[in-house]
Design a protein around this motif. Structure first.
Motif, PDB file in Angstrom:
ATOM      1  N   GLN A 112     -10.600  76.293  76.426  1.00  0.00           N
ATOM      2  CA  GLN A 112      -9.405  76.831  77.054  1.00  0.00           C
ATOM      3  C   GLN A 112      -8.334  77.057  75.991  1.00  0.00           C
ATOM      4  O   GLN A 112      -8.008  76.159  75.214  1.00  0.00           O
ATOM      5  CB  GLN A 112      -8.871  75.859  78.118  1.00  0.00           C
ATOM      6  N   ALA A 113      -7.770  78.263  75.979  1.00  0.00           N
ATOM      7  CA  ALA A 113      -6.737  78.584  74.994  1.00  0.00           C
ATOM      8  C   ALA A 113      -5.410  77.976  75.417  1.00  0.00           C
ATOM      9  O   ALA A 113      -4.918  78.283  76.504  1.00  0.00           O
ATOM     10  CB  ALA A 113      -6.593  80.100  74.842  1.00  0.00           C
ATOM     11  N   PRO A 114      -4.837  77.095  74.624  1.00  0.00           N
ATOM     12  CA  PRO A 114      -3.537  76.517  74.962  1.00  0.00           C
ATOM     13  C   PRO A 114      -2.412  77.531  74.772  1.00  0.00           C
ATOM     14  O   PRO A 114      -2.638  78.650  74.313  1.00  0.00           O
ATOM     15  CB  PRO A 114      -3.402  75.357  73.969  1.00  0.00           C
ATOM     16  N   GLU A 115      -1.222  77.126  75.102  1.00  0.00           N
ATOM     17  CA  GLU A 115      -0.080  78.010  74.936  1.00  0.00           C
ATOM     18  C   GLU A 115       0.166  78.289  73.454  1.00  0.00           C
ATOM     19  O   GLU A 115      -0.231  77.519  72.586  1.00  0.00           O
ATOM     20  CB  GLU A 115       1.167  77.383  75.562  1.00  0.00           C
ATOM     21  N   ALA A 116       0.868  79.405  73.218  1.00  0.00           N
ATOM     22  CA  ALA A 116       1.109  79.829  71.837  1.00  0.00           C
ATOM     23  C   ALA A 116       1.829  78.748  71.036  1.00  0.00           C
ATOM     24  O   ALA A 116       1.508  78.499  69.869  1.00  0.00           O
ATOM     25  CB  ALA A 116       1.914  81.123  71.828  1.00  0.00           C
ATOM     26  N   ALA A 117       2.795  78.085  71.647  1.00  0.00           N
ATOM     27  CA  ALA A 117       3.540  77.042  70.939  1.00  0.00           C
ATOM     28  C   ALA A 117       2.626  75.886  70.554  1.00  0.00           C
ATOM     29  O   ALA A 117       2.732  75.320  69.462  1.00  0.00           O
ATOM     30  CB  ALA A 117       4.693  76.543  71.794  1.00  0.00           C
ATOM     31  N   ALA A 118       1.711  75.529  71.440  1.00  0.00           N
ATOM     32  CA  ALA A 118       0.780  74.440  71.146  1.00  0.00           C
ATOM     33  C   ALA A 118      -0.169  74.817  70.021  1.00  0.00           C
ATOM     34  O   ALA A 118      -0.506  74.000  69.163  1.00  0.00           O
ATOM     35  CB  ALA A 118       0.004  74.073  72.398  1.00  0.00           C
ATOM     36  N   ILE A 119      -0.621  76.068  70.007  1.00  0.00           N
ATOM     37  CA  ILE A 119      -1.511  76.535  68.937  1.00  0.00           C
ATOM     38  C   ILE A 119      -0.797  76.497  67.602  1.00  0.00           C
ATOM     39  O   ILE A 119      -1.340  76.029  66.593  1.00  0.00           O
ATOM     40  CB  ILE A 119      -2.026  77.955  69.238  1.00  0.00           C
ATOM     41  N   ALA A 120       0.448  76.978  67.591  1.00  0.00           N
ATOM     42  CA  ALA A 120       1.209  76.988  66.341  1.00  0.00           C
ATOM     43  C   ALA A 120       1.386  75.583  65.789  1.00  0.00           C
ATOM     44  O   ALA A 120       1.273  75.342  64.578  1.00  0.00           O
ATOM     45  CB  ALA A 120       2.567  77.641  66.567  1.00  0.00           C
ATOM     46  N   GLY A 121       1.638  74.615  66.679  1.00  0.00           N
ATOM     47  CA  GLY A 121       1.795  73.243  66.232  1.00  0.00           C
ATOM     48  C   GLY A 121       0.497  72.640  65.738  1.00  0.00           C
ATOM     49  O   GLY A 121       0.487  71.856  64.790  1.00  0.00           O
ATOM     50  N   ALA A 122      -0.613  73.026  66.380  1.00  0.00           N
ATOM     51  CA  ALA A 122      -1.914  72.475  65.991  1.00  0.00           C
ATOM     52  C   ALA A 122      -2.405  73.050  64.664  1.00  0.00           C
ATOM     53  O   ALA A 122      -3.102  72.377  63.908  1.00  0.00           O
ATOM     54  CB  ALA A 122      -2.940  72.752  67.089  1.00  0.00           C
ATOM     55  N   ILE A 123      -2.048  74.297  64.399  1.00  0.00           N
ATOM     56  CA  ILE A 123      -2.491  74.927  63.145  1.00  0.00           C
ATOM     57  C   ILE A 123      -1.889  74.196  61.956  1.00  0.00           C
ATOM     58  O   ILE A 123      -2.575  73.828  61.007  1.00  0.00           O
ATOM     59  CB  ILE A 123      -2.110  76.417  63.127  1.00  0.00           C
ATOM     60  N   GLY A 124      -0.579  73.977  61.971  1.00  0.00           N
ATOM     61  CA  GLY A 124       0.079  73.241  60.906  1.00  0.00           C
ATOM     62  C   GLY A 124       0.008  73.942  59.560  1.00  0.00           C
ATOM     63  O   GLY A 124      -0.169  75.160  59.466  1.00  0.00           O
ATOM     64  N   GLU A 125       0.147  73.155  58.500  1.00  0.00           N
ATOM     65  CA  GLU A 125       0.105  73.666  57.132  1.00  0.00           C
ATOM     66  C   GLU A 125      -1.291  73.466  56.540  1.00  0.00           C
ATOM     67  O   GLU A 125      -1.952  72.466  56.838  1.00  0.00           O
ATOM     68  CB  GLU A 125       1.130  72.941  56.261  1.00  0.00           C
ATOM     69  N   PRO A 126      -1.736  74.386  55.692  1.00  0.00           N
ATOM     70  CA  PRO A 126      -3.051  74.215  55.049  1.00  0.00           C
ATOM     71  C   PRO A 126      -3.084  72.946  54.211  1.00  0.00           C
ATOM     72  O   PRO A 126      -2.115  72.631  53.514  1.00  0.00           O
ATOM     73  CB  PRO A 126      -3.175  75.466  54.170  1.00  0.00           C
ATOM     74  N   ALA A 142      -5.106  70.310  51.289  1.00  0.00           N
ATOM     75  CA  ALA A 142      -5.476  70.503  49.892  1.00  0.00           C
ATOM     76  C   ALA A 142      -6.702  71.391  49.748  1.00  0.00           C
ATOM     77  O   ALA A 142      -6.746  72.277  48.894  1.00  0.00           O
ATOM     78  CB  ALA A 142      -5.729  69.144  49.235  1.00  0.00           C
ATOM     79  N   LEU A 143      -7.720  71.151  50.594  1.00  0.00           N
ATOM     80  CA  LEU A 143      -8.944  71.941  50.487  1.00  0.00           C
ATOM     81  C   LEU A 143      -8.666  73.408  50.757  1.00  0.00           C
ATOM     82  O   LEU A 143      -9.124  74.292  50.008  1.00  0.00           O
ATOM     83  CB  LEU A 143      -9.988  71.408  51.473  1.00  0.00           C
ATOM     84  N   ALA A 144      -7.909  73.702  51.816  1.00  0.00           N
ATOM     85  CA  ALA A 144      -7.596  75.091  52.149  1.00  0.00           C
ATOM     86  C   ALA A 144      -6.781  75.748  51.050  1.00  0.00           C
ATOM     87  O   ALA A 144      -7.022  76.912  50.693  1.00  0.00           O
ATOM     88  CB  ALA A 144      -6.856  75.155  53.476  1.00  0.00           C
ATOM     89  N   GLN A 145      -5.819  75.030  50.489  1.00  0.00           N
ATOM     90  CA  GLN A 145      -4.997  75.601  49.426  1.00  0.00           C
ATOM     91  C   GLN A 145      -5.816  75.890  48.168  1.00  0.00           C
ATOM     92  O   GLN A 145      -5.600  76.902  47.492  1.00  0.00           O
ATOM     93  CB  GLN A 145      -3.846  74.655  49.105  1.00  0.00           C
ATOM     94  N   ILE A 146      -6.738  74.996  47.848  1.00  0.00           N
ATOM     95  CA  ILE A 146      -7.597  75.229  46.685  1.00  0.00           C
ATOM     96  C   ILE A 146      -8.456  76.468  46.894  1.00  0.00           C
ATOM     97  O   ILE A 146      -8.603  77.313  45.998  1.00  0.00           O
ATOM     98  CB  ILE A 146      -8.469  73.989  46.412  1.00  0.00           C
ATOM     99  N   LEU A 147      -9.039  76.581  48.089  1.00  0.00           N
ATOM    100  CA  LEU A 147      -9.887  77.739  48.376  1.00  0.00           C
ATOM    101  C   LEU A 147      -9.073  79.032  48.350  1.00  0.00           C
ATOM    102  O   LEU A 147      -9.534  80.062  47.835  1.00  0.00           O
ATOM    103  CB  LEU A 147     -10.565  77.563  49.734  1.00  0.00           C
ATOM    104  N   MET A 148      -7.863  79.000  48.888  1.00  0.00           N
ATOM    105  CA  MET A 148      -7.008  80.188  48.865  1.00  0.00           C
ATOM    106  C   MET A 148      -6.646  80.584  47.439  1.00  0.00           C
ATOM    107  O   MET A 148      -6.654  81.772  47.081  1.00  0.00           O
ATOM    108  CB  MET A 148      -5.735  79.935  49.677  1.00  0.00           C
ATOM    109  N   ALA A 149      -6.331  79.587  46.623  1.00  0.00           N
ATOM    110  CA  ALA A 149      -6.005  79.866  45.222  1.00  0.00           C
ATOM    111  C   ALA A 149      -7.200  80.463  44.491  1.00  0.00           C
ATOM    112  O   ALA A 149      -7.061  81.416  43.710  1.00  0.00           O
ATOM    113  CB  ALA A 149      -5.543  78.590  44.526  1.00  0.00           C
ATOM    114  N   ALA A 150      -8.381  79.910  44.750  1.00  0.00           N
ATOM    115  CA  ALA A 150      -9.591  80.426  44.110  1.00  0.00           C
ATOM    116  C   ALA A 150      -9.875  81.856  44.538  1.00  0.00           C
ATOM    117  O   ALA A 150     -10.223  82.710  43.706  1.00  0.00           O
ATOM    118  CB  ALA A 150     -10.781  79.531  44.451  1.00  0.00           C
ATOM    119  N   VAL A 151      -9.712  82.141  45.824  1.00  0.00           N
ATOM    120  CA  VAL A 151      -9.944  83.501  46.327  1.00  0.00           C
ATOM    121  C   VAL A 151      -8.958  84.481  45.709  1.00  0.00           C
ATOM    122  O   VAL A 151      -9.330  85.552  45.219  1.00  0.00           O
ATOM    123  CB  VAL A 151      -9.853  83.531  47.862  1.00  0.00           C
TER     124      VAL A 151
END
Length: 282
Positions: A73-87, A89-98
């Motif tokens: 079930q897709a939650p409300e937009a505000a809930a999704i934004a809060g759940a996503i949060g900030e990337p 260390a792993l995500a930032q490393i992968l983004m930097a590498a890309v």
């Protein structure tokens, strides 16, 4: 494994150019600098586009995870934004590498692709014993020099914190294998391809290696410590620029001396590996 970048052509001297009927080196500096600035502009554009694309991909992936955690079930937009949060260390490393890999590959393929002759010369240089000796010497010397400078500046009351230090420490705690692969394999490969093969190599091929060392090393230092992105005071920023600039100059000289890009790639990897081991980050 074949060499994607090849080795640099033999340096061209002023007498060689004069004998061939070409304009003096001074009159050829302007076009070289303009080409260098165009390379920088292309790299920045590609880096931004690739980083944006990888950021969007990460955001979409996080949305999918959030939806799955909510039983489809897709939650409300505000809930999704809060759940996503900030990337993390792993995500930032992968983004930097890309982002950086994309910039290096595009510049190499579009602006400074190696010829078959250059590739053969590079592999021949890699088989020379002196190439390996210089590679180890420069890799260790770069690490020792930066360590010594850091110690002397610490005595003077300057202790800079690199912009990426928090990211590196978090990755060391949670993703040590990824950190080692990134610092010892990926980063040396794409940074040497971009800064030494493309940016410095253009000047080397045109017979202006010292100007190339200066400009490419300056770009290398600025990429690693962008003014205003950290809380470091001016003296600490200058110290980091000296460390990164000296590192870039040493690797450029090694590329020039040995004739193969594999030499600075391996020396860069050795320096980063020693840093991880000595500082207990691996």
């Amino acid at each position: 494994m074949s060499d994607p970048a090849g080795g640099p052509p033999a340096a061209v001297s002023s007498s060689d150019i004069a004998a061939a009927g070409f304009p003096p080196l001074a009159s050829r500096t302007g076009p070289l600098v303009r080409a260098f600035l165009l390379d920088i502009a292309i790299a920045i554009i590609v880096l931004l586009v690739a980083s944006l694309a990888s950021g969007i991909a990460w955001g979409v992936w996080r949305v999918v995870v959030v939806v799955q955690e909510n039983g489809g079930q897709a939650p409300e937009a505000a809930a999704i934004a809060g759940a996503i949060g900030e990337p993390g260390a792993l995500a930032q490393i992968l983004m930097a590498a890309v982002g950086m890999s994309a910039a290096a590959l595009v510049l190499y393929l579009v602006r400074r692709r190696a010829t078959a002759v250059e590739r053969r010369q590079s592999m021949a240089a890699l088989r020379r014993r002196s190439t390996w000796s210089w590679t180890v010497l420069v890799g260790v010397a770069v690490f020792a020099g930066s360590t010594l400078l850091g110690y002397l500046m610490q005595l003077a009351g300057s202790e800079p914190v690199p912009t990426n230090m928090a990211l590196v420490e978090e990755a060391a705690r949670h993703w040590p294998v990824v950190l080692v692969l990134f610092a010892v394999v990926l980063a040396p490969a794409y940074e040497e391809l971009l800064f030494r093969r493309v940016l410095f190599g253009r000047f080397l091929a045109a017979g202006r290696p010292w100007l190339g060392i200066l400009l490419a090393s300056l770009a290398f230092a600025l990429v690693h410590e962008v003014p205003g992105l950290s809380a470091n005071p001016p003296l600490a920023v200058l110290q980091l620029w000296l460390v990164y600039g000296g590192m870039g100059a040493a690797f450029a000289w090694l590329y020039w001396r040995t004739g193969t890009l594999w030499a600075p790639i391996l020396a860069h990897a050795l320096n980063n590996g020693l840093a991880l081991i000595v500082h207990g980050l691996a």
